[in-house]
Write an enzyme that holds these catalytic residues in place. Structure first.
Site, PDB file in Angstrom:
ATOM      1  N   SER A 247       6.695  -1.914   0.204  1.00 43.36           N
ATOM      2  CA  SER A 247       6.094  -2.474   1.413  1.00 43.36           C
ATOM      3  C   SER A 247       6.971  -3.596   1.958  1.00 43.36           C
ATOM      4  O   SER A 247       7.988  -3.951   1.364  1.00 43.36           O
ATOM      5  CB  SER A 247       4.699  -3.006   1.103  1.00 43.36           C
ATOM      6  N   LYS A 248       6.497  -4.132   3.048  1.00 46.74           N
ATOM      7  CA  LYS A 248       7.213  -5.222   3.725  1.00 46.74           C
ATOM      8  C   LYS A 248       7.538  -6.387   2.793  1.00 46.74           C
ATOM      9  O   LYS A 248       8.463  -7.142   3.039  1.00 46.74           O
ATOM     10  CB  LYS A 248       6.325  -5.767   4.844  1.00 46.74           C
ATOM     11  N   ARG A 249       6.723  -6.554   1.762  1.00 43.91           N
ATOM     12  CA  ARG A 249       6.945  -7.670   0.839  1.00 43.91           C
ATOM     13  C   ARG A 249       8.289  -7.541   0.118  1.00 43.91           C
ATOM     14  O   ARG A 249       8.878  -8.518  -0.302  1.00 43.91           O
ATOM     15  CB  ARG A 249       5.821  -7.741  -0.200  1.00 43.91           C
ATOM     16  N   HIS A 250       8.741  -6.305  -0.054  1.00 40.25           N
ATOM     17  CA  HIS A 250       9.970  -6.095  -0.835  1.00 40.25           C
ATOM     18  C   HIS A 250      11.222  -6.021   0.016  1.00 40.25           C
ATOM     19  O   HIS A 250      12.279  -6.443  -0.402  1.00 40.25           O
ATOM     20  CB  HIS A 250       9.877  -4.782  -1.613  1.00 40.25           C
ATOM     21  N   ALA A 251      11.070  -5.436   1.184  1.00 43.66           N
ATOM     22  CA  ALA A 251      12.271  -5.162   1.985  1.00 43.66           C
ATOM     23  C   ALA A 251      11.832  -4.776   3.389  1.00 43.66           C
ATOM     24  O   ALA A 251      10.647  -4.600   3.647  1.00 43.66           O
ATOM     25  CB  ALA A 251      13.041  -3.995   1.360  1.00 43.66           C
TER      26      ALA A 251
END
Ligand code: GLU
Length: 479
Positions: A247-251
């Protein structure tokens, strides 16, 4: 007739790179087999869908070069390709199932079901609530608020053979009477997907492994309608570096992000194709090579972990190699990035000459635009530190002489210029580096650049002379 495959995004955001991977596999299969790639917008969830998102998804698909033969914008014989415009068809299909006793209206309220769920939890905290079939044989009263449930068989099993995961057998006793139409009359995903995949003549459904649990319900629906079941291929997941959902949290997970970052479409697709597919140890593929090599036998079951560094390396490889990104394509791709720096009117011929000089070092088109900047900006942006350090009075006569050499050169090419400068520096016993560094700052405004003579040739005689003379002036005045 070739296969008919589809990509069916729900328009609730940008095109996720995982979705792009699914679209790519479908596209490759259609392309390689002379089939048809259909795009269908699954927008029955009105609260989460938006037209902006449809736009963003279609733009990203277009940018990636994943063209569709049927779908939004291009139309086709099975339209509309927006599920929100196909409600009458779903209604008719559901009525048919109800008439045949294969589905039924359920009047249980949410409160009633919640109470049953809570009571079960009290008795057995681990138990999974299954709808008990309260309304299965209840009198039909269409005027009352209701959902519609599918009457799942209780005996036997529902089987299908997945092209990637093999035979999948699900005992029907675990299947509850799942909802196919909500209280507000909207069809749920499983129903709408089946009705559309059938109506659109889809022969192979390829999608992420996260949908494999929906497939038995879809197979039951095909059987209930008496329709032929398409083939299924579920694709392994693209996970975060830690192994959870990406998700956006990772990349960055939107295709658009990579476009803005200055990756090329093939740089993106080449990285994505490796999630689930491989051809020996080969890492880098051209588009036509992928089309030639793609088949389901090479699709594997292992989930992959997203690796941003690897992605950047693959994207760079595509940008660097002229056989993967030909000059004209590079020029077209870098233009918007030049325009963002106020250099939208860079002449074609200069751009074509300049790109080969920076190709080896620009990892993205953003970096390429930075590297190309001084070719198109007059005067070039002068790095203040370089100016203070290099454009000193001692450099002034050297720059002036170099300007003279440029002005007088009979042939303004790399070799003749190099030769003329060599003769001069040897005669005067000047170290080449004492000329090269100020000349580099004069011509490019920077202390690092491609080969000096290459830069001169791209700039041309007049601009080279003007820059060298202007720098000589600055150097003289800096005492
Ligand atoms: N709209 C679904 C999704 O975006 C499509 C699933 C399918 O391909 O059947 O996940």
């Amino acid at each position: 007739m070739g296969p008919r495959v589809r990509f069916a995004p729900s328009p609730s955001g940008y095109l996720h790179i995982g979705g792009a991977r699914t679209a790519l596999f479908n596209w490759l299969w259609a392309k390689s087999q002379g089939g048809v790639f259909v795009v269908r917008i699954e927008d029955t969830d009105q609260d989460r869908s938006s037209l902006e998102s449809v736009r963003a998804i279609l733009d990203s698909l277009t940018w990636l070069g994943l063209d569709w033969q049927e779908g939004p914008e291009v139309g086709g014989p099975h339209g509309s390709y927006f599920q929100s415009e196909r409600k009458p068809l779903y209604r008719e299909s559901v009525e048919q199932l109800i008439r045949q006793g294969k589905a039924y209206r359920c009047y249980c309220t949410k409160e009633e079901l919640d109470a049953q769920r809570a009571a079960l939890k009290e008795r057995d905290p681990k138990a999974q609530f299954v709808y008990p079939g309260t309304c299965r044989d209840r009198k039909d009263e269409p005027a009352l608020p209701h959902v519609v449930r599918f009457k799942s068989p209780k005996q036997g099993s529902t089987d299908f053979v997945d092209k990637v995961f093999g035979e999948i057998r699900t005992p029907n006793e675990v299947q509850q009477d799942f909802v196919i139409v909500r209280t507000d009359g909207y069809p749920l995903y499983n129903l709408a997907a089946v009705v559309d995949d059938h109506a659109m003549g889809i022969t192979l459904v390829a999608r992420g492994r996260d949908h494999i649990g929906n497939t038995p319900q879809q197979v039951l629906l095909y059987q209930a309608f008496g329709w032929e079941t398409p083939e299924f291929a579920h694709l392994p997941m693209m996970l975060s570096p830690k192994g959870d959902k990406l998700s956006k949290r990772h990349a960055s997970v939107g295709v658009q992000d990579y476009r803005e970052r200055g990756y090329t479409p093939m740089g993106v697709l080449n990285y994505l194709v490796r999630f689930g597919w491989s051809a020996g140890d080969q890492e880098i593929f051209a588009r036509d090579e992928l089309v030639r090599l793609f088949d389901w036998a090479r699709v594997n079951r292992s989930d992959g972990k997203f690796d941003e560094k690897k992605f950047a390396d693959v994207a760079f490889e595509h940008l660097k190699r002229p056989e993967l990104t030909p000059l004209d394509e590079y020029a077209r791709a870098v233009r918007p990035f030049l325009a963002a720096r106020g250099l939208g009117d860079a002449p074609d011929s200069t751009l074509a000459a300049a790109i080969p000089t920076i190709r080896e070092r620009a990892r993205t088109l953003v970096e390429a635009a930075v590297a190309l900047d001084y070719y198109f900006r007059d005067p070039p942006e002068l790095d203040p530190q370089a100016r203070a350090k290099v454009l000193v009075p001692a450099a002034a006569p050297l720059l002036a002489t170099l300007a003279e050499i440029c002005r007088g050169a009979s042939d303004f090419g790399v070799q003749p210029l190099e030769e003329a400068v060599r003769v001069w520096t040897e005669r005067e016993q000047i170290k080449m580096k004492d000329v090269a560094q100020p000349a580099r700052v004069a011509l490019t405004g920077r202390t690092a650049s491609p080969g000096l003579f290459e830069v001169m040739v791209v700039l041309g005689r007049d601009r080279s002379v003007a820059r060298l003379e202007a720098a000589a002036e600055l150097a003289r005045g800096s005492a």
